[in-house]
Design an enzyme around this catalytic site. Structure first.
Site, PDB file in Angstrom:
ATOM      1  CE  LYS A 105      -3.155  10.793 -32.051  1.00  0.00           C
ATOM      2  NZ  LYS A 105      -3.844   9.559 -32.427  1.00  0.00           N
ATOM      3  CD  GLU A 156       0.962   3.872 -35.785  1.00  0.00           C
ATOM      4  OE1 GLU A 156       1.715   3.065 -35.218  1.00  0.00           O
ATOM      5  OE2 GLU A 156       0.075   4.519 -35.179  1.00  0.00           O
ATOM      6  CB  SER A 166      -8.201  15.887 -29.305  1.00  0.00           C
ATOM      7  OG  SER A 166      -8.433  16.435 -30.590  1.00  0.00           O
TER       8      SER A 166
HETATM    9  C1  LIG Z   1      -5.246  16.664 -32.217  1.00  0.00           C
HETATM   10  C2  LIG Z   1      -5.714  15.329 -32.672  1.00  0.00           C
HETATM   11  N1  LIG Z   1      -6.970  14.948 -32.383  1.00  0.00           N
HETATM   12  C3  LIG Z   1      -7.445  13.739 -32.772  1.00  0.00           C
HETATM   13  C4  LIG Z   1      -6.662  12.867 -33.526  1.00  0.00           C
HETATM   14  C5  LIG Z   1      -7.271  11.569 -33.974  1.00  0.00           C
HETATM   15  O1  LIG Z   1      -6.768  10.455 -33.307  1.00  0.00           O
HETATM   16  P1  LIG Z   1      -7.619   9.666 -32.230  1.00  0.00           P
HETATM   17  O2  LIG Z   1      -8.943   9.365 -32.847  1.00  0.00           O
HETATM   18  O3  LIG Z   1      -6.817   8.461 -31.933  1.00  0.00           O
HETATM   19  O4  LIG Z   1      -7.773  10.560 -31.032  1.00  0.00           O
HETATM   20  C6  LIG Z   1      -5.334  13.207 -33.846  1.00  0.00           C
HETATM   21  C7  LIG Z   1      -4.470  12.298 -34.629  1.00  0.00           C
HETATM   22  O5  LIG Z   1      -3.411  12.620 -35.094  1.00  0.00           O
HETATM   23  C8  LIG Z   1      -4.847  14.469 -33.405  1.00  0.00           C
HETATM   24  O6  LIG Z   1      -3.599  14.869 -33.706  1.00  0.00           O
END
Ligand SMILES: Cc1ncc(COP(=O)(O)O)c(C=O)c1O
Length: 393
Positions: free
Chosen positions: A89, A111, A377
């Protein structure tokens, strides 16, 4: 055919800017300037420098040997969990805070659902000495208490959203309301590839550093820039957009998107937007979203707060509709098992969002010499309580 946004802000049938008139000046200011600002040399220099020295990029591309052996294919993990604040993020919030400064804004709103984007926003506001207000559903404030404390420590004001279901969608409504009331001095940092044009494209470009790095790293490790598949979980879709970005128009690279099936796609407790969604408008964008027959947004459910969103970004809606992306949904139980498995096989505790992407290997088989890059992620620290409860640890 391109899977990138067109000059009107659409990915195929999806995207655009469906906004109230009162928001038009803010969104139009951003739309008319974002590409020029991003292309300025001084912007690129500052962005790259912060990604390197503050966030810790490039993040490693790690060959997961034991995991690969188990599933008889070659799995690489792109380690976004090692970014400062623990997830991808922050790539976006660094980019947007620099954008806000160049637009002359001195107040930031955001948000948040799980709190990861709120923490990443509060972090960059502290870094720049800019006022930060984060809207968060009253229910999420209760279930994500450590992230609320982190935001406060970083100097942000956390405002509870008390309307509707008191979760992410309602927090987004409150943030939009604030922006309408403070059009001159405030920039709204949206946390995923959602919202009115140009947000989906701008956020995807900031996150595209992920696939830019993968290309270089794979060249070193495999002697080729392109993997056979890129895999990511999809909430709004920003980590997925980041790892797909430079491969979108390279049709030989398979794109796999993993959604949260919650307790099962047809149980009524799910967030599997591609399976359940229909065309509609949410938060300023035409996309696929879960809705009732008369167009009311359905309450989503997933064990992972970050995937608990009733829509997906327009890029992903288009990948689904055109068939360019392969969409797989994974239940809470499957994801939790995959999360624990990565701990045991590789010594890495993933976020529960990420664990959804890892779970596909149980059912989706790859060839032995396929190179599959999974976007890791985020890290699982924020999810410890959920892991503890689920496995009785
Ligand atoms: C570690 C992690 N992966 C994925 C996501 C999902 O968001 P996005 O689809 O925008 O990557 C989040 C959202 O809070 C997250 O914290």
């Amino acid at each position: 055919m391109s899977y990138q946004v067109n000059e009107k802000g659409y990915y195929g049938d999806f995207g655009g800017a469906f906004i109230p008139e009162m928001l038009y000046p803010n969104v139009e200011e951003l739309r008319s300037r974002y590409l020029d600002i991003m292309q300025e040399e001084s912007f690129q220099e500052e962005f790259r420098q912060l990604l390197k020295d503050y966030v810790g990029r490039p993040t490693p591309l790690y060959f997961a040997e034991r995991f690969s052996k188990k599933y008889s294919t070659k799995v690489y993990l792109k380690r976004e969990d090692l970014c400062h604040t623990g997830a991808h993020k922050v790539n976006n919030t660094i980019g947007q805070i620099l954008m806000a400064k160049r637009l002359g804004k001195n107040r930031i709103i955001a948000e948040t659902g799980a709190g990861q984007h709120g923490v990443a926003t509060a972090t960059v506001c502290a870094l720049m000495g800019i006022e930060c207000v984060v809207y968060m559903g009253e229910i999420d404030i209760k279930r994500q208490a450590p992230n609320v404390a982190r935001m406060k420590m970083l100097g942000a004001t956390v405002v509870p959203a008390t309307s509707g279901s008191r979760t992410l969608k309602d927090a987004t409504n409150e943030a939009i309301r604030d922006w309408i009331n403070n059009p001159v001095d405030t920039h709204y940092i949206i946390g995923s590839v959602v919202g009115p044009h140009p947000y989906p494209d701008m956020v995807a470009r900031f996150q595209s550093v992920i696939s830019e790095e993968v290309k270089k790293q794979l060249q070193e490790k495999e002697g080729r820039e392109n993997p056979d598949f890129v895999v990511a979980c999809v909430g709004g879709g920003s980590n997925a957009a980041g790892i797909y970005y430079h491969y979108l128009d390279q049709e030989k690279v398979g794109i796999i998107a993993v959604e949260a099936a919650g307790e099962g796609v047809l149980t009524g407790k799910s967030a599997a937007t591609s399976a359940l969604g229909r065309e509609g408008i949410i938060h300023g964008s035409k996309t696929l979203l879960m809705q009732t027959d008369d167009g009311q947004i359905t309450e989503p459910y997933s064990i992972s707060a970050g995937l608990d969103y009733p829509g997906v970004g327009p890029m992903h809606a288009n990948l689904f509709r055109t068939g360019r992306g392969e969409f797989i949904s994974v239940t809470d139980t499957e994801a939790m098992a995959a999360g624990l498995e990565l701990c045991k096989l590789e010594g890495i505790i993933p976020a529960i969002e990420t664990a959804h992407a890892l779970a596909i290997f149980e059912t989706r088989k790859f060839r032995e010499d396929d190179v599959v890059v999974v976007n890791l992620s985020g890290r699982g620290d924020k999810d410890l309580n959920t892991y503890i409860e689920h496995f009785n640890l």
